[in-house]
Motif scaffolding. Structure first.
Motif, PDB file in Angstrom:
ATOM      1  N   THR A 216     -13.751   3.630  -9.068  1.00  0.00           N
ATOM      2  CA  THR A 216     -13.819   4.402  -7.826  1.00  0.00           C
ATOM      3  C   THR A 216     -14.753   3.777  -6.795  1.00  0.00           C
ATOM      4  OG1 THR A 216     -15.591   5.841  -8.674  1.00  0.00           O
ATOM      5  CG2 THR A 216     -13.316   6.564  -9.026  1.00  0.00           C
ATOM      6  N   SER A 217     -15.226   2.567  -7.085  1.00  0.00           N
ATOM      7  CA  SER A 217     -16.126   1.900  -6.142  1.00  0.00           C
ATOM      8  C   SER A 217     -15.356   1.402  -4.925  1.00  0.00           C
ATOM      9  CB  SER A 217     -16.833   0.725  -6.820  1.00  0.00           C
ATOM     10  OG  SER A 217     -15.909  -0.308  -7.135  1.00  0.00           O
ATOM     11  N   LYS A 218     -16.061   1.251  -3.811  1.00  0.00           N
ATOM     12  CA  LYS A 218     -15.412   0.810  -2.573  1.00  0.00           C
ATOM     13  C   LYS A 218     -14.925  -0.630  -2.663  1.00  0.00           C
ATOM     14  CE  LYS A 218     -17.949   3.945   0.469  1.00  0.00           C
ATOM     15  NZ  LYS A 218     -18.871   4.061   1.636  1.00  0.00           N
ATOM     16  N   SER A 219     -15.628  -1.446  -3.433  1.00  0.00           N
ATOM     17  CA  SER A 219     -15.267  -2.865  -3.497  1.00  0.00           C
ATOM     18  C   SER A 219     -14.190  -3.172  -4.528  1.00  0.00           C
ATOM     19  CB  SER A 219     -16.517  -3.698  -3.805  1.00  0.00           C
ATOM     20  OG  SER A 219     -17.113  -3.256  -5.024  1.00  0.00           O
ATOM     21  N   LEU A 220     -14.214  -2.459  -5.691  1.00  0.00           N
ATOM     22  CA  LEU A 220     -13.284  -2.773  -6.774  1.00  0.00           C
ATOM     23  C   LEU A 220     -12.188  -1.738  -6.981  1.00  0.00           C
ATOM     24  CD1 LEU A 220     -15.808  -4.075  -9.469  1.00  0.00           C
ATOM     25  CD2 LEU A 220     -14.317  -5.430  -7.991  1.00  0.00           C
ATOM     26  N   GLY A 221     -12.398  -0.527  -6.462  1.00  0.00           N
ATOM     27  CA  GLY A 221     -11.452   0.564  -6.729  1.00  0.00           C
ATOM     28  C   GLY A 221     -10.031   0.247  -6.296  1.00  0.00           C
ATOM     29  N   PHE A 222      -9.861  -0.210  -5.054  1.00  0.00           N
ATOM     30  CA  PHE A 222      -8.512  -0.461  -4.535  1.00  0.00           C
ATOM     31  C   PHE A 222      -7.859  -1.705  -5.144  1.00  0.00           C
ATOM     32  CE2 PHE A 222     -10.070   2.460  -1.329  1.00  0.00           C
ATOM     33  CZ  PHE A 222      -8.971   3.283  -1.171  1.00  0.00           C
ATOM     34  N   PRO A 223      -8.582  -2.819  -5.308  1.00  0.00           N
ATOM     35  CA  PRO A 223      -7.951  -3.964  -5.990  1.00  0.00           C
ATOM     36  C   PRO A 223      -7.474  -3.622  -7.401  1.00  0.00           C
ATOM     37  CG  PRO A 223      -9.939  -4.668  -4.863  1.00  0.00           C
ATOM     38  CD  PRO A 223      -9.907  -3.185  -4.761  1.00  0.00           C
ATOM     39  N   ILE A 224      -8.278  -2.849  -8.143  1.00  0.00           N
ATOM     40  CA  ILE A 224      -7.875  -2.461  -9.497  1.00  0.00           C
ATOM     41  C   ILE A 224      -6.632  -1.582  -9.445  1.00  0.00           C
ATOM     42  CG2 ILE A 224      -8.533  -1.094 -11.516  1.00  0.00           C
ATOM     43  CD1 ILE A 224     -11.406  -2.060 -11.081  1.00  0.00           C
ATOM     44  N   MET A 225      -6.612  -0.637  -8.502  1.00  0.00           N
ATOM     45  CA  MET A 225      -5.471   0.265  -8.373  1.00  0.00           C
ATOM     46  C   MET A 225      -4.199  -0.512  -8.037  1.00  0.00           C
ATOM     47  SD  MET A 225      -4.980   3.441  -5.717  1.00  0.00           S
ATOM     48  CE  MET A 225      -4.938   2.322  -4.303  1.00  0.00           C
ATOM     49  N   ILE A 226      -4.292  -1.418  -7.065  1.00  0.00           N
ATOM     50  CA  ILE A 226      -3.123  -2.211  -6.660  1.00  0.00           C
ATOM     51  C   ILE A 226      -2.658  -3.101  -7.809  1.00  0.00           C
ATOM     52  CG2 ILE A 226      -2.336  -4.045  -5.116  1.00  0.00           C
ATOM     53  CD1 ILE A 226      -4.231  -2.849  -2.996  1.00  0.00           C
ATOM     54  N   LEU A 310      -5.231   8.325 -13.439  1.00  0.00           N
ATOM     55  CA  LEU A 310      -4.524   8.891 -12.289  1.00  0.00           C
ATOM     56  C   LEU A 310      -5.408   9.788 -11.411  1.00  0.00           C
ATOM     57  CD1 LEU A 310      -0.949   9.620 -13.643  1.00  0.00           C
ATOM     58  CD2 LEU A 310      -1.835   7.610 -12.482  1.00  0.00           C
ATOM     59  N   PRO A 311      -6.269  10.650 -11.991  1.00  0.00           N
ATOM     60  CA  PRO A 311      -7.168  11.413 -11.109  1.00  0.00           C
ATOM     61  C   PRO A 311      -8.066  10.514 -10.266  1.00  0.00           C
ATOM     62  CG  PRO A 311      -7.131  12.375 -13.301  1.00  0.00           C
ATOM     63  CD  PRO A 311      -6.396  11.076 -13.391  1.00  0.00           C
ATOM     64  N   ARG A 312      -8.415   9.350 -10.806  1.00  0.00           N
ATOM     65  CA  ARG A 312      -9.246   8.419 -10.038  1.00  0.00           C
ATOM     66  C   ARG A 312      -8.461   7.792  -8.896  1.00  0.00           C
ATOM     67  NH1 ARG A 312     -11.029   7.482 -15.988  1.00  0.00           N
ATOM     68  NH2 ARG A 312     -13.189   8.187 -15.942  1.00  0.00           N
ATOM     69  N   VAL A 313      -7.145   7.602  -9.104  1.00  0.00           N
ATOM     70  CA  VAL A 313      -6.293   7.131  -8.013  1.00  0.00           C
ATOM     71  C   VAL A 313      -6.277   8.161  -6.892  1.00  0.00           C
ATOM     72  CG1 VAL A 313      -3.917   6.591  -7.352  1.00  0.00           C
ATOM     73  CG2 VAL A 313      -4.832   5.685  -9.488  1.00  0.00           C
ATOM     74  N   ALA A 314      -6.109   9.436  -7.257  1.00  0.00           N
ATOM     75  CA  ALA A 314      -6.112  10.507  -6.257  1.00  0.00           C
ATOM     76  C   ALA A 314      -7.443  10.553  -5.516  1.00  0.00           C
ATOM     77  CB  ALA A 314      -5.831  11.854  -6.933  1.00  0.00           C
ATOM     78  N   PHE A 315      -8.539  10.342  -6.240  1.00  0.00           N
ATOM     79  CA  PHE A 315      -9.866  10.333  -5.612  1.00  0.00           C
ATOM     80  C   PHE A 315      -9.981   9.184  -4.611  1.00  0.00           C
ATOM     81  CE2 PHE A 315     -14.230   8.730  -5.524  1.00  0.00           C
ATOM     82  CZ  PHE A 315     -14.926   9.873  -5.156  1.00  0.00           C
ATOM     83  N   ASN A 316      -9.508   8.000  -5.004  1.00  0.00           N
ATOM     84  CA  ASN A 316      -9.589   6.834  -4.114  1.00  0.00           C
ATOM     85  C   ASN A 316      -8.764   7.021  -2.847  1.00  0.00           C
ATOM     86  OD1 ASN A 316     -11.280   5.399  -5.820  1.00  0.00           O
ATOM     87  ND2 ASN A 316      -9.612   4.350  -6.871  1.00  0.00           N
ATOM     88  N   GLY A 328      -4.823  13.979  -1.225  1.00  0.00           N
ATOM     89  CA  GLY A 328      -4.935  12.800  -2.076  1.00  0.00           C
ATOM     90  C   GLY A 328      -4.064  12.848  -3.309  1.00  0.00           C
ATOM     91  N   LYS A 329      -3.769  14.066  -3.815  1.00  0.00           N
ATOM     92  CA  LYS A 329      -2.907  14.187  -4.991  1.00  0.00           C
ATOM     93  C   LYS A 329      -1.491  13.690  -4.717  1.00  0.00           C
ATOM     94  CE  LYS A 329      -5.269  18.127  -7.149  1.00  0.00           C
ATOM     95  NZ  LYS A 329      -5.137  19.543  -7.557  1.00  0.00           N
ATOM     96  N   GLN A 330      -1.126  13.609  -3.424  1.00  0.00           N
ATOM     97  CA  GLN A 330       0.220  13.127  -3.108  1.00  0.00           C
ATOM     98  C   GLN A 330       0.393  11.678  -3.540  1.00  0.00           C
ATOM     99  OE1 GLN A 330       1.491  13.641   0.961  1.00  0.00           O
ATOM    100  NE2 GLN A 330       3.415  12.561   0.617  1.00  0.00           N
ATOM    101  N   ALA A 331      -0.717  10.940  -3.656  1.00  0.00           N
ATOM    102  CA  ALA A 331      -0.618   9.559  -4.115  1.00  0.00           C
ATOM    103  C   ALA A 331       0.040   9.489  -5.486  1.00  0.00           C
ATOM    104  CB  ALA A 331      -2.011   8.926  -4.165  1.00  0.00           C
ATOM    105  N   LEU A 332      -0.280  10.460  -6.350  1.00  0.00           N
ATOM    106  CA  LEU A 332       0.307  10.479  -7.693  1.00  0.00           C
ATOM    107  C   LEU A 332       1.789  10.786  -7.636  1.00  0.00           C
ATOM    108  CD1 LEU A 332      -2.493  12.490  -9.540  1.00  0.00           C
ATOM    109  CD2 LEU A 332      -2.368  10.042  -9.068  1.00  0.00           C
ATOM    110  N   THR A 333       2.163  11.765  -6.810  1.00  0.00           N
ATOM    111  CA  THR A 333       3.579  12.139  -6.730  1.00  0.00           C
ATOM    112  C   THR A 333       4.398  11.030  -6.079  1.00  0.00           C
ATOM    113  OG1 THR A 333       3.305  13.284  -4.600  1.00  0.00           O
ATOM    114  CG2 THR A 333       2.945  14.570  -6.593  1.00  0.00           C
TER     115      THR A 333
END
Length: 374
Positions: A216-226, A310-316, A328-333
């Motif tokens: 959930t960090s700003k630097s690594l959260g999105f690269p890990i998710m992608i 998945l909850p961490r994806v919604a948080f990000n 943010g939960k729409q990201a999961l759907t």
């Protein structure tokens, strides 16, 4: 005489697992009157007596903040259940005890069902059930719902409570609960927790916290998710090619055989063409193109859910979706939509706000599901 048993608890404590273990296949789902919130009811028999089990929506407090919590509160206070079984998670008892205390104060005839004892054992968490029962003044039963361990003991306790007169009733009054009570039930939940729960390792959840800080960090959260989502899509698309080709070749080989057989039987082409080139060929295309990707995508997506990612994806994603007036939960759907748009739309019920839920339903239909993958 059928006794009504309400099943309450926080979200994600295994309440539905307890419900399924008790009722088996003898259950059905529907909507609460005047609401779009789903509910499940089921029946089971114990020692010749029938019990009707009502699975209430998950709630954190009787101070209702959503339609689901409002329904749970109203049923407990005014729905006239004979017993309320509050399911709690043995690995996070302090948070769950707040709701337990609220329901005990409001209703009275309560059983506390401690679930996930196996997970607690792995984390070296020990719960003194006897002392907890003494402090709360209600029966406490520890179970492992998914393996049906101690389920008979829970049924026995429900039977005893259901045929015991309530200490008091609150059927025709507003909830005996206020914001001050809610605050008091929190300083009290902590006290009971400290006296009844023993931790061999105070840092039992340190690993989870470290994972949270990374994903959930700003630097690594999105690269890990992608990276993770991209890996799932790549496995789905590349892995589906072979089984899709096998199913396609078999179904269209079968179509040729059917054509030869039906032609030999003298079937008129006005009947043969709609059946073979209309219904059958359409079905063959749908099965061969959609079944393999769905069979790969959804199990992989479920793995991410089981690992708690998945909850961490919604948080990000929540901050970005908020800027678009969505949730943010729409990201999961939306991710589910890559497997199937129908599942993505049904999954929108996890979004509490009716407005944001409608936005999700309308926009999820534009996600290219696996049937439209190139």
């Amino acid at each position: 005489m059928v006794k009504n048993i309400a099943l309450a608890g926080n979200p994600n404590v295994g309440k539905s697992t307890v419900f399924n273990a008790l009722t088996g296949l003898n259950q059905h789902t529907g909507n609460w009157p005047g609401k779009t919130v789903n509910h499940a009811t089921g029946r089971y028999t114990y020692q010749g007596k029938t019990y009707s089990l009502i699975d209430l929506p998950g709630t954190y407090s009787l101070m209702a903040a959503s339609p689901e919590e409002e329904i749970a509160r109203d049923y407990i206070c005014k729905g006239k259940p004979d017993v309320v079984v509050v399911v709690v998670d043995a690995t996070c008892m302090e948070r769950n005890l707040n709701l337990v205390l609220q329901i005990i104060k409001t209703f009275g005839n309560v059983i506390v069902c401690i679930n996930l004892l196996d997970e607690a054992k792995k984390k070296k968490i020990h719960v003194d059930q006897q002392k907890l029962s003494q402090l709360l003044g209600v029966p406490v039963v520890g179970i492992i719902a998914r393996s049906k361990r101690n389920l008979e003991k829970l049924k026995e306790q429900i039977s005893v409570a259901a045929y015991t007169p309530l200490p008091f009733t609150n059927y025709f009054h507003e909830p005996l609960f206020s914001e001050e009570d809610a605050s008091n039930s929190i300083q009290k939940a902590r006290k009971i927790y400290s006296e009844c729960v023993y931790l061999e390792r105070e840092d039992y959840n340190a690993f989870d916290r470290r994972i949270d800080r990374i994903v959930t960090s700003k630097s690594l959260g999105f690269p890990i998710m992608i990276l993770l989502l991209g890996l799932i899509f790549w496995i789905t698309l590349s892995g589906a090619n072979f089984p899709s080709a096998v199913i396609f070749n078999f179904l269209f080989w079968l179509q040729k055989q059917l054509f030869i057989t039906l032609t030999a039987l003298g079937i008129n082409e006005w009947v043969l063409n709609p059946l073979l080139y209309g219904i059958y060929q359409t079905l063959a295309w749908v099965v061969s193109v959609m079944l393999p990707p769905m069979a790969i995508f959804f199990p992989l997506f479920t793995l991410l859910e089981d690992f708690g990612y998945l909850p961490r994806v919604a948080f990000n994603m929540d901050r970005f979706f908020r800027k678009a007036c969505a949730h943010g939960k729409q990201a999961l759907t939306m991710c589910m939509g890559f497997g199937c748009n129908a599942c993505a739309i049904v999954g929108c019920r996890i979004i509490d706000s009716p407005r944001e839920r409608l936005i999700a339903i309308l926009t999820n239909t534009f996600v290219p599901c696996n049937g439209r993958f190139p």
